[in-house]
Motif scaffolding. Structure first.
Motif, PDB file in Angstrom:
ATOM      1  N   LEU A  18      10.133 -12.277  -0.389  1.00 11.59           N
ATOM      2  CA  LEU A  18      10.453 -10.919  -0.825  1.00 11.59           C
ATOM      3  C   LEU A  18       9.869 -10.611  -2.201  1.00 11.59           C
ATOM      4  CD1 LEU A  18      14.166 -10.570   0.367  1.00 11.59           C
ATOM      5  CD2 LEU A  18      12.180  -9.294   1.220  1.00 11.59           C
ATOM      6  N   ILE A  19       9.970 -11.595  -3.108  1.00  8.63           N
ATOM      7  CA  ILE A  19       9.447 -11.403  -4.473  1.00  8.63           C
ATOM      8  C   ILE A  19       7.937 -11.184  -4.430  1.00  8.63           C
ATOM      9  CG2 ILE A  19       9.068 -12.492  -6.712  1.00  8.63           C
ATOM     10  CD1 ILE A  19      11.754 -13.968  -6.301  1.00  8.63           C
ATOM     11  N   LEU A  20       7.232 -12.069  -3.710  1.00  5.64           N
ATOM     12  CA  LEU A  20       5.774 -11.969  -3.654  1.00  5.64           C
ATOM     13  C   LEU A  20       5.330 -10.688  -2.948  1.00  5.64           C
ATOM     14  CD1 LEU A  20       4.773 -15.659  -2.819  1.00  5.64           C
ATOM     15  CD2 LEU A  20       4.527 -14.478  -5.005  1.00  5.64           C
ATOM     16  N   LYS A  21       6.036 -10.331  -1.877  1.00  7.76           N
ATOM     17  CA  LYS A  21       5.687  -9.103  -1.158  1.00  7.76           C
ATOM     18  C   LYS A  21       5.825  -7.883  -2.067  1.00  7.76           C
ATOM     19  CE  LYS A  21       6.570  -6.628   3.163  1.00  7.76           C
ATOM     20  NZ  LYS A  21       7.347  -6.542   4.396  1.00  7.76           N
ATOM     21  N   ARG A  22       6.911  -7.862  -2.841  1.00  9.76           N
ATOM     22  CA  ARG A  22       7.111  -6.737  -3.765  1.00  9.76           C
ATOM     23  C   ARG A  22       6.010  -6.681  -4.815  1.00  9.76           C
ATOM     24  NH1 ARG A  22       9.251  -6.497  -8.614  1.00  9.76           N
ATOM     25  NH2 ARG A  22      10.140  -8.594  -8.453  1.00  9.76           N
ATOM     26  N   ILE A  23       5.641  -7.863  -5.356  1.00 11.15           N
ATOM     27  CA  ILE A  23       4.589  -7.915  -6.383  1.00 11.15           C
ATOM     28  C   ILE A  23       3.266  -7.409  -5.810  1.00 11.15           C
ATOM     29  CG2 ILE A  23       3.111  -9.503  -7.690  1.00 11.15           C
ATOM     30  CD1 ILE A  23       5.636 -11.168  -8.257  1.00 11.15           C
ATOM     31  N   PHE A  24       2.864  -7.935  -4.669  1.00 11.15           N
ATOM     32  CA  PHE A  24       1.561  -7.566  -4.123  1.00 11.15           C
ATOM     33  C   PHE A  24       1.512  -6.110  -3.684  1.00 11.15           C
ATOM     34  CE2 PHE A  24       1.186 -12.285  -3.207  1.00 11.15           C
ATOM     35  CZ  PHE A  24       0.244 -12.502  -4.202  1.00 11.15           C
ATOM     36  N   GLU A  25       2.613  -5.617  -3.118  1.00  6.68           N
ATOM     37  CA  GLU A  25       2.598  -4.237  -2.646  1.00  6.68           C
ATOM     38  C   GLU A  25       2.802  -3.231  -3.776  1.00  6.68           C
ATOM     39  OE1 GLU A  25       5.299  -4.054   0.687  1.00  6.68           O
ATOM     40  OE2 GLU A  25       3.646  -4.569   2.049  1.00  6.68           O
ATOM     41  N   SER A  26       3.030  -3.737  -4.993  1.00  4.79           N
ATOM     42  CA  SER A  26       3.050  -2.831  -6.148  1.00  4.79           C
ATOM     43  C   SER A  26       1.640  -2.347  -6.480  1.00  4.79           C
ATOM     44  CB  SER A  26       3.662  -3.526  -7.369  1.00  4.79           C
ATOM     45  OG  SER A  26       2.785  -4.544  -7.857  1.00  4.79           O
ATOM     46  N   SER A  27       0.640  -3.042  -5.924  1.00  5.91           N
ATOM     47  CA  SER A  27      -0.749  -2.621  -6.093  1.00  5.91           C
ATOM     48  C   SER A  27      -1.179  -1.811  -4.878  1.00  5.91           C
ATOM     49  CB  SER A  27      -1.669  -3.840  -6.235  1.00  5.91           C
ATOM     50  OG  SER A  27      -3.034  -3.442  -6.138  1.00  5.91           O
ATOM     51  N   PRO A  28      -1.677  -0.609  -5.073  1.00  4.26           N
ATOM     52  CA  PRO A  28      -2.130   0.200  -3.932  1.00  4.26           C
ATOM     53  C   PRO A  28      -3.345  -0.400  -3.232  1.00  4.26           C
ATOM     54  CG  PRO A  28      -2.730   1.248  -6.018  1.00  4.26           C
ATOM     55  CD  PRO A  28      -1.839   0.097  -6.355  1.00  4.26           C
ATOM     56  N   GLU A  29      -3.957  -1.394  -3.858  1.00  3.71           N
ATOM     57  CA  GLU A  29      -5.154  -2.008  -3.280  1.00  3.71           C
ATOM     58  C   GLU A  29      -4.832  -3.184  -2.355  1.00  3.71           C
ATOM     59  OE1 GLU A  29      -8.448  -2.382  -6.290  1.00  3.71           O
ATOM     60  OE2 GLU A  29      -6.818  -1.736  -7.606  1.00  3.71           O
ATOM     61  N   ILE A  30      -3.535  -3.526  -2.212  1.00  2.00           N
ATOM     62  CA  ILE A  30      -3.141  -4.665  -1.384  1.00  2.00           C
ATOM     63  C   ILE A  30      -2.092  -4.228  -0.370  1.00  2.00           C
ATOM     64  CG2 ILE A  30      -2.103  -6.975  -1.372  1.00  2.00           C
ATOM     65  CD1 ILE A  30      -3.155  -7.338  -4.231  1.00  2.00           C
ATOM     66  N   GLN A  31      -2.249  -4.667   0.871  1.00  2.00           N
ATOM     67  CA  GLN A  31      -1.265  -4.409   1.924  1.00  2.00           C
ATOM     68  C   GLN A  31      -0.842  -5.741   2.542  1.00  2.00           C
ATOM     69  OE1 GLN A  31      -2.807  -2.285   5.297  1.00  2.00           O
ATOM     70  NE2 GLN A  31      -0.847  -2.239   6.374  1.00  2.00           N
ATOM     71  N   VAL A  32       0.428  -6.083   2.462  1.00  2.00           N
ATOM     72  CA  VAL A  32       0.943  -7.292   3.114  1.00  2.00           C
ATOM     73  C   VAL A  32       1.114  -6.963   4.595  1.00  2.00           C
ATOM     74  CG1 VAL A  32       2.795  -8.988   3.225  1.00  2.00           C
ATOM     75  CG2 VAL A  32       2.073  -8.079   0.999  1.00  2.00           C
ATOM     76  N   VAL A  33       0.237  -7.499   5.430  1.00  2.00           N
ATOM     77  CA  VAL A  33       0.247  -7.150   6.853  1.00  2.00           C
ATOM     78  C   VAL A  33       1.178  -8.034   7.667  1.00  2.00           C
ATOM     79  CG1 VAL A  33      -2.048  -6.126   6.855  1.00  2.00           C
ATOM     80  CG2 VAL A  33      -1.799  -8.589   7.270  1.00  2.00           C
ATOM     81  N   GLY A  34       1.659  -9.133   7.059  1.00  2.00           N
ATOM     82  CA  GLY A  34       2.576  -9.994   7.782  1.00  2.00           C
ATOM     83  C   GLY A  34       3.062 -11.139   6.929  1.00  2.00           C
ATOM     84  N   THR A  35       4.166 -11.755   7.382  1.00  2.00           N
ATOM     85  CA  THR A  35       4.709 -12.936   6.706  1.00  2.00           C
ATOM     86  C   THR A  35       5.009 -13.996   7.760  1.00  2.00           C
ATOM     87  OG1 THR A  35       6.996 -12.163   6.846  1.00  2.00           O
ATOM     88  CG2 THR A  35       5.746 -11.536   4.878  1.00  2.00           C
ATOM     89  N   ALA A  36       4.923 -15.271   7.340  1.00  2.00           N
ATOM     90  CA  ALA A  36       5.232 -16.396   8.231  1.00  2.00           C
ATOM     91  C   ALA A  36       5.972 -17.450   7.440  1.00  2.00           C
ATOM     92  CB  ALA A  36       3.948 -16.983   8.825  1.00  2.00           C
ATOM     93  N   GLY A  37       6.855 -18.193   8.130  1.00  2.00           N
ATOM     94  CA  GLY A  37       7.666 -19.202   7.463  1.00  2.00           C
ATOM     95  C   GLY A  37       7.033 -20.566   7.408  1.00  2.00           C
ATOM     96  N   ASN A  38       5.921 -20.770   8.138  1.00  2.00           N
ATOM     97  CA  ASN A  38       5.209 -22.052   8.101  1.00  2.00           C
ATOM     98  C   ASN A  38       3.814 -21.854   8.681  1.00  2.00           C
ATOM     99  OD1 ASN A  38       5.234 -22.660  11.099  1.00  2.00           O
ATOM    100  ND2 ASN A  38       7.444 -22.593  10.719  1.00  2.00           N
ATOM    101  N   GLY A  39       3.027 -22.913   8.637  1.00  2.00           N
ATOM    102  CA  GLY A  39       1.644 -22.825   9.082  1.00  2.00           C
ATOM    103  C   GLY A  39       1.472 -22.508  10.551  1.00  2.00           C
ATOM    104  N   LEU A  40       2.344 -23.051  11.402  1.00  2.00           N
ATOM    105  CA  LEU A  40       2.232 -22.796  12.837  1.00  2.00           C
ATOM    106  C   LEU A  40       2.435 -21.323  13.163  1.00  2.00           C
ATOM    107  CD1 LEU A  40       4.042 -25.826  14.553  1.00  2.00           C
ATOM    108  CD2 LEU A  40       1.601 -25.276  14.588  1.00  2.00           C
ATOM    109  N   GLU A  41       3.453 -20.724  12.540  1.00  2.00           N
ATOM    110  CA  GLU A  41       3.690 -19.295  12.745  1.00  2.00           C
ATOM    111  C   GLU A  41       2.501 -18.470  12.272  1.00  2.00           C
ATOM    112  OE1 GLU A  41       7.289 -17.940  10.933  1.00  2.00           O
ATOM    113  OE2 GLU A  41       8.538 -19.480  11.882  1.00  2.00           O
ATOM    114  N   ALA A  42       1.943 -18.863  11.127  1.00  2.00           N
ATOM    115  CA  ALA A  42       0.824 -18.118  10.546  1.00  2.00           C
ATOM    116  C   ALA A  42      -0.415 -18.190  11.436  1.00  2.00           C
ATOM    117  CB  ALA A  42       0.514 -18.656   9.152  1.00  2.00           C
ATOM    118  N   LEU A  43      -0.676 -19.354  12.024  1.00  2.00           N
ATOM    119  CA  LEU A  43      -1.847 -19.486  12.896  1.00  2.00           C
ATOM    120  C   LEU A  43      -1.766 -18.543  14.093  1.00  2.00           C
ATOM    121  CD1 LEU A  43      -2.466 -23.357  12.942  1.00  2.00           C
ATOM    122  CD2 LEU A  43      -3.891 -21.602  11.864  1.00  2.00           C
TER     123      LEU A  43
END
Length: 361
Positions: A18-43
């Motif tokens: 949540l902290i990182l998502k808020r930080i990155f989305e405070s920039s209009p140049e960055i969009q967090v398109v998804g989150t994952a809890g581990n590498g398998l989910e991310a793949l």
């Protein structure tokens, strides 16, 4: 208007996510398109979300950040920033394992772990994502052979460089008394690709300048030493370079040679810009070694090293620039090529074989 940078966050802590998502989305140049809890989910998410940059933690289960990075580089080569409590300055082995695996950068989580601690680092984190979004990551080796034509290497798409033998008929030998190497962003991986291929009897000293975050130099030295048949060390003041040793400048000092060829340090304010500077070292090498100097300029942002390589070209030394296809950032080599300073433009896997052929090893 440019589309925002698509970012995938891989983090097992819901609070940190949540902290990182808020930080990155405070920039209009960055969009967090998804989150994952581990590498398998991310793949599983990568082919669905098509992120342009990935931020991942290191310590996760069932697939940790190192394993995840290795899999991404095999299947979906993308710029990766590792944000973890386990990539502090003292975590040498972990940091350079990640860089070797293909991560482009690491960012230590604040030790306090408070929201305010993260907020103080917000601008740095956003800046890193913007930089990495401009990086193209390649995993496939470019297929070609190399032949010499009027002292220029010509690329021919036929077979992998690693399978090609630089024969006596193709490459003229040179008298080389020193090898100077400069690198920046993506440099540790490129340095590894070259230095790990040099034999224990390598007949000349190697002087390396790598732009690296403060505090990580000692870790880089230890890591390269473990991966190399050569000794790797910080150049000592007044030390005479010896064959078979890889030297790096100390932090916040330019590395030069005096009139007797011994190492001397100079201050940052003497030469504005990067400190240590590749150009400062290359120019000093050109002045002392002349046409017996060989230089390699590797991946990196900006133009440091380009004018230094030109100085080595002008005294008749050997100059090699890493090619665009194998660079993490084709900045410094591109500038050297534009100046006419690069005698050869090679994929990183072909640089050590050419040097060994030139030295008749």
């Amino acid at each position: 208007m440019l589309s925002p940078i698509k970012l995938l966050l891989v983090e097992d802590s819901p609070v940190v996510t949540l902290i990182l998502k808020r930080i990155f989305e405070s920039s209009p140049e960055i969009q967090v398109v998804g989150t994952a809890g581990n590498g398998l989910e991310a793949l599983e998410l990568i082919p669905k979300l098509h992120p342009e940059v990935i931020c991942t933690d290191l310590n996760m289960a069932p697939m940790n950040g190192l394993e995840f990075t290795q899999e991404v580089m095999k299947k979906f080569p993308l710029p990766i920033l590792v944000i973890s409590a386990s990539v502090q300055v003292e975590d040498t082995q972990k940091v350079f394992q990640l860089l070797k695996a293909g991560a482009l950068d690491v960012f230590p989580k604040p030790i306090g772990g408070l929201v305010s601690d993260y907020d103080r680092l917000a601008n740095q984190l956003i800046a890193k994502i913007k930089i990495l979004s401009g990086v193209k990551v390649f995993t496939r080796r470019q297929k070609m052979v190399l032949t010499e034509d009027n002292n220029q290497l010509v690329k021919i798409n036929q077979e992998p460089v690693s399978n090609y033998n630089f024969s006596n008929e193709n490459v003229k030998s040179l008298t080389i008394k020193v090898l100077a190497i400069g690198a920046s962003t993506g440099g540790p991986q490129a340095l590894y690709a070259i230095i790990s291929k040099l034999p224990a009897n390598f007949p000349v000293p190697v002087i390396c300048v790598q732009h690296i975050s403060e505090g990580f130099l000692e870790g880089l030295v230890k890591w390269l030493a473990c991966e190399s048949k050569l000794q790797v060390k910080i150049a000592g003041l007044g030390e005479l370079p010896q064959a078979g040793i890889v030297y790096l400048p100390p932090e916040k000092r330019h590395l030069e040679l005096d009139s007797h060829g011994r190492f001397i340090y100079s201050q940052a304010d003497k030469f504005p810009g990067h400190c240590p500077s590749i150009t400062v070292t290359f120019k000093s090498v050109a002045k002392f070694y002349g046409r017996t100097a060989a230089s390699v300029l590797l991946t990196g942002m900006g133009r440091d090293g380009a004018e230094g390589m030109l100085a080595i070209t002008q005294v008749g030394g050997l100059t090699i620039a890493q090619d665009q296809a194998t660079c993490v950032v084709f900045g410094m080599p591109k500038e050297a090529i534009a100046l006419g300073a690069a005698q050869y433009v090679l994929p990183v896997s072909a640089i050590a074989p050419l040097l060994l052929a030139k030295l008749k090893i």
